[in-house]
Design an enzyme around this catalytic site. Structure first.
Site, mmCIF file in Angstrom:
data_model
loop_
_atom_site.group_PDB
_atom_site.id
_atom_site.type_symbol
_atom_site.label_atom_id
_atom_site.label_comp_id
_atom_site.label_asym_id
_atom_site.label_seq_id
_atom_site.Cartn_x
_atom_site.Cartn_y
_atom_site.Cartn_z
ATOM 1 N N GLU A 155 50.095 42.659 36.136
ATOM 2 C CA GLU A 155 48.620 42.519 36.192
ATOM 3 C C GLU A 155 48.234 41.074 36.487
ATOM 4 O O GLU A 155 47.337 40.817 37.294
ATOM 5 C CB GLU A 155 48.049 42.971 34.842
ATOM 6 C CG GLU A 155 46.555 42.717 34.688
ATOM 7 C CD GLU A 155 46.076 42.900 33.240
ATOM 8 O OE1 GLU A 155 46.830 43.457 32.417
ATOM 9 O OE2 GLU A 155 44.936 42.477 32.950
ATOM 10 N N TYR A 167 25.262 43.104 56.447
ATOM 11 C CA TYR A 167 24.381 42.244 57.256
ATOM 12 C C TYR A 167 24.017 42.876 58.595
ATOM 13 O O TYR A 167 22.909 42.715 59.079
ATOM 14 C CB TYR A 167 25.030 40.873 57.474
ATOM 15 C CG TYR A 167 24.832 39.979 56.270
ATOM 16 C CD1 TYR A 167 23.546 39.681 55.836
ATOM 17 C CD2 TYR A 167 25.912 39.468 55.570
ATOM 18 C CE1 TYR A 167 23.354 38.874 54.717
ATOM 19 C CE2 TYR A 167 25.741 38.661 54.466
ATOM 20 C CZ TYR A 167 24.456 38.370 54.033
ATOM 21 O OH TYR A 167 24.250 37.590 52.938
#
Lengths: 391, 527
Positions: free
Chosen positions: A211, A110
């Site tokens: 995981e 931005y």
């Protein structure tokens, strides 16, 4: 705001990191400015971030950036926009460092996004944006990381925290001491700048990385890390850079063995390989992020089907209930993995070939389906004790 | 039978009176257009055909008391009409007594007399002719009408005054019935197109709406005036042959052939006569109708005459066409070609083609076609013209790098002593193979030149586009660089870096960016 006041709010490690990053940026981009002043074409020589320039260092077990570079010349029509974007990104990062800020990659996007107005070759007034999508600003950020040889974390650029850790361990983050054994049902979110973490003391024998976030929570609540003296970590899917760096530091600095537990499928294997040797797209950071000694604990194909030396952990009926049929994409991915240099070991080739033969995959949750304490007290301890893992 | 021939049986004035649509006076709108045309063409013939740079002014005024009545005044600076010829020149529809040929503008050879006659029929006011020849001591003015039945002028008033300023030229004032509303577009277009092929003329048009159109002289170069020439045997017909015989002084056929035709000498005349078995000493005036028919057929057939000459024609020339197209259409590219003379039915003929592209030309779905015959614009019946067939059917414009809509105008000028018009209106050219081929070759030649131009232009545009791709980022890059610039020993600001970067681009793209003097021409600050 007085300088003294700033020092109170901002940790001293931050400030040292800032000064170092500013110096390196100024040096790397100062060269380009100098060439313009003496009338030379402004160009950046940047290491290539492509698969062809990714080298597997067998000895060290790392994916590294090769020696190929490319030239980003402002006067080259195909590169001029990217050159502008690179300089713009460098400027924004430099300013953020100087202003004691911690931009995220979204912030950088931005801050740099604005219109450029110009008259085109037909005399029409046109407008274009410095960049339109974050993937453009992300790409030049990666270029800057390799060009300046500084990771984004070292430039105090933050990303979303994803990894979590608990265990009998104390660390210093910023100016605070944090006890990772006193996180309640929650966990410590691994900060985006793990290099600024100081290890105070640790009472653990190994690190278990899972995981799945849900499995992490089950193990945490069941008191697994306390019982087995483990540091418990989850990457919640594909590991972010901070988690990988944190795991690497645990292994390198505290000499703790690292065991990784994923689903039994090509996706899980790749997660393991990212921890172990680095990813292809980010091979330039492997040197600092990869943990070559990390071990794949499971779930392996032999855990499911057994072999000549080993009884399977699942019965015939359980296999029938828990196994998921592999999809086409899984098969394709497994065949690709076979081509990667770092999967060409005896054990991995066997693992992948069994998968291709059986065309079956399994989630870690299948093991908790068999009973949570089967996982915590039978499967994991047995695997570690018998050294039944793949490296 | 030709129109002139028909005039023989009745009074020409009366013939016209009965057949006014043939001469282009079918309705008030067409009549107004035709009147302006005839008078302007007379004015041009009185000037450029005599090497005078034309100054022509045309005024069309509405009569506010009589509906549909317009007063047309056309003034030129031409050679003028000798005082004693004025009544006949404007008040008597003449037979053409001459059989010599000359490239002229007038379509019907009747000119101003038709306009006067038409005015007399529709409004009834006398025409006013003011004229002075070169070096004339006086200026003469006649008000006259035409006695239709007797075909002779009626002089209403005659005046003269001393020519103190040494003026020469002619002013014709005539009142006619017209319809400006319907004629306006055609009249304006006619004058505009005339201006294209006469860039050496000053033309001023004042319209009934009070508008003033000025076409200023763009060059002092006048094409060589057309000269008179004798007919070529291949172009003769029986009527023409009769006229020639009636006016010749030759006593013997061989003498008649050798003296009155071009491309025929004594030797060739004798060989011709021998080949076809005519009597060389026969008196041409005594030839029978059958003999005449046989003679015409033989004259057109015999292929040993020398080729018709074209040096008496007056093409515009590529240079003038280019000047005209440039001045009026304001294109970015222009080219033109004058083709070598060819022969059409024994008459020499020259085709000229011009092309104008881009600039102020409006992009259209089809090429804009500007047709001219003997320097006269052809405005009607475009789609039946052979030139239209060439540009719309024969030519594949994509081969020349053009895709429509495109800003392109094609000018086709045909000049010759005989133009194969289609129909009585004389507004379009027939599909004669030799002419079609000439136009096509001409269009291809200028189209090739346009293609070269477009290719070069695209290349330059591409280089410029590339340079701009870089230049537009300079402010952004310079701005970022100021952050990393070492300020010691001297301070370096953004403008200095911008200048340095701009110089680098300029030296890399030298030619393509020659027109960009400053970075600010390209990079525009966003407020």
């Amino acid at each position: 705001m007085s300088e003294g006041h700033v020092r109170k709010l901002v940790s001293s490690v931050d400030i040292r990191a800032r000064i170092k990053a500013c110096e390196k940026l100024a040096e790397a981009f100062g060269k380009v400015v100098k060439s313009v002043l003496v009338g030379e074409e402004p160009r950046l020589i940047i290491p290539k971030r492509t698969l062809s320039n990714t080298i597997y260092d067998k000895e060290r077990g790392l994916l590294l950036l090769g020696p190929s570079t490319f030239e980003r010349n402002f006067l080259d029509v195909r590169e001029s926009k990217k050159f502008m974007q690179t300089l713009l990104m460098a400027k924004i990062i430099y300013e953020a460092l100087m202003n004691n800020e911690y931009p995220t990659i979204r912030d950088l996007f931005y801050r740099g996004k604005h219109s450029i107005r110009y008259r085109d070759h037909k005399g029409r007034i046109e407008e274009e944006n410095t960049w339109d999508e974050q993937k453009e600003s992300d790409a030049v950020l990666r270029d800057i990381e390799v060009y300046v040889n500084l990771l984004r974390e070292e430039m105090l650029i933050l990303s979303k925290e994803k990894g979590k850790v608990v265990g009998d361990m104390r660390i210093k983050s910023g100016d605070d001491i944090i006890d990772l054994s006193k996180m309640g049902h929650g966990a410590y979110a691994i900060e985006p700048t793990p290099d600024l973490i100081e290890f105070i003391d640790v009472n653990a024998e190994f690190v278990l990385v899972v995981e799945k976030d849900a499995v992490f929570q089950q193990l945490h609540r069941a008191g697994f890390w306390r019982k087995y003296k483990a540091i418990l970590i989850t990457s919640a899917g594909q590991p972010d850079r901070a988690t990988r760096r944190f795991v690497r530091r645990l292994n390198e600095e505290l000499r703790l063995p690292i065991y990784i537990l994923t689903d039994a499928d090509p996706y899980g294997w790749y997660i393991y390989s990212v921890f172990k040797i680095g990813s292809i797209t980010l091979s330039y950071e492997s040197e600092r992020l990869a943990t070559p000694k990390a071990k794949f604990l499971g779930v392996s194909m032999t855990d499911i089907f057994g072999d000549e030396k080993k009884k399977p952990y699942l019965s015939e009926t359980e296999r029938r209930n828990f196994i998921i049929r592999a999809k086409k994409a899984d098969i394709k991915r497994a065949q690709e993995l076979l081509n990667y240099e770092w999967f060409k070991t005896e054990k991995w080739v066997k693992e992948i070939n069994v998968f291709l033969a059986k065309q079956s995959k399994l989630e870690i949750e299948a093991l908790t389906g068999k009973g949570l304490y089967f996982l915590t007290d039978t499967y994991i301890p047995t695997k570690i004790q018998t050294q039944d893992f793949i490296e | 039978m030709s129109i002139a021939e028909k005039f023989r049986s009745i009074s020409p004035s009366e013939f016209f009176y009965r057949n006014k649509e043939i001469a282009g006076f079918a309705n008030p709108a067409r009549a107004l257009y035709q009147s302006v045309r005839e008078l302007v063409e007379n004015a041009l013939d009185a000037t450029d055909a005599h090497g005078i740079l034309p100054d022509i002014s045309i005024a069309i005024e509405r009569d506010y008391h009589k509906p549909n009545v317009y007063r047309i005044a056309v003034k030129d600076n031409g050679i003028g009409v000798p005082e004693n010829y004025i009544p006949d020149a404007f008040g008597k529809v003449l037979y053409s007594s001459k059989y010599v040929l000359r490239q002229t503008r007038g379509l019907f050879g009747l000119g101003a007399k038709m306009v006067i006659l038409y005015g007399q029929i529709t409004v009834g006011e006398p025409a006013e002719i003011t004229s002075a020849t070169i070096n004339s001591k006086n200026i003469y003015m006649y008000k006259l009408q035409i006695d239709i039945r007797e075909n002779k002028p009626i002089i209403i008033e005659r005046m003269l005054w001393p020519n103190k300023t040494g003026w020469h030229g002619t002013i014709v004032r005539v009142a006619i019935e017209g319809d400006w509303g319907k004629a306006k577009q055609k009249v304006l277009e006619y004058i505009r197109r005339t201006a294209i092929v006469t860039p050496y003329a000053n033309i001023i048009l004042k319209t009934p709406d009070g508008e003033i159109k000025v076409y200023k002289r763009a060059t002092d170069k006048i094409p060589p005036p057309p000269r008179e020439t004798k007919p070529h045997p291949h172009g003769v017909d029986i009527e023409m042959l009769k006229t020639m015989i009636s006016e010749t002084k030759a006593q013997a056929l061989v003498e008649f052939l050798a003296e009155e035709f071009q491309g025929v000498g004594k030797v060739i005349a004798e060989r011709f006569i021998k080949t076809y078995g005519f009597d060389p000493n026969a008196n041409p005036k005594a030839l029978s109708k059958d003999d005449l028919e046989r003679l015409v057929k033989a004259l057109r057939e015999f292929d040993e005459f020398r080729k018709p000459r074209a040096d008496h024609l007056s093409p515009l020339g590529a240079e003038l066409i280019k000047i005209g197209l440039n001045t009026i259409l304001k294109p970015e590219f222009v080219d033109a070609i004058t083709r070598k003379p060819v022969v059409y039915e024994g008459h020499p003929l020259i085709v000229e083609v011009g092309v104008a592209y881009g600039g102020a030309i409006e992009p259209l779905e089809e090429p804009q076609l500007l047709r001219f015959a003997n320097k006269i614009p052809l405005l009607y019946d475009e789609k039946t013209d052979v030139a239209w067939k060439v540009v719309s059917e024969n030519i594949d414009w994509s081969y020349y790098g053009l895709s429509f809509p495109a800003p392109i105008a094609i000018l086709v000028h045909i000049c010759g002593t005989k133009i194969p018009y289609k129909g009585l209106g004389k507004e379009s050219i027939a599909e004669v193979p030799v002419i079609e081929k000439e136009i096509e070759e001409g269009v291809r030649a200028v189209a090739r030149s346009l293609k070269l131009y477009l290719t070069r232009k695209r290349k330059e545009e591409e280089a410029l586009r590339k340079a701009i791709t870089i230049i537009k980022y300079i402010p952004e890059v310079a701005n970022a660089m100021t952050i990393f610039v070492k300020t010691n020993p001297e301070h370096i600001d953004k403008e200095f870096l911008e200048l340095k970067l701009f110089e680098l681009v300029k030296s890399k793209f030298s030619d393509a960016v020659r027109n960009i003097s400053s970075l600010k021409d390209i990079a525009i600050p966003v407020e």
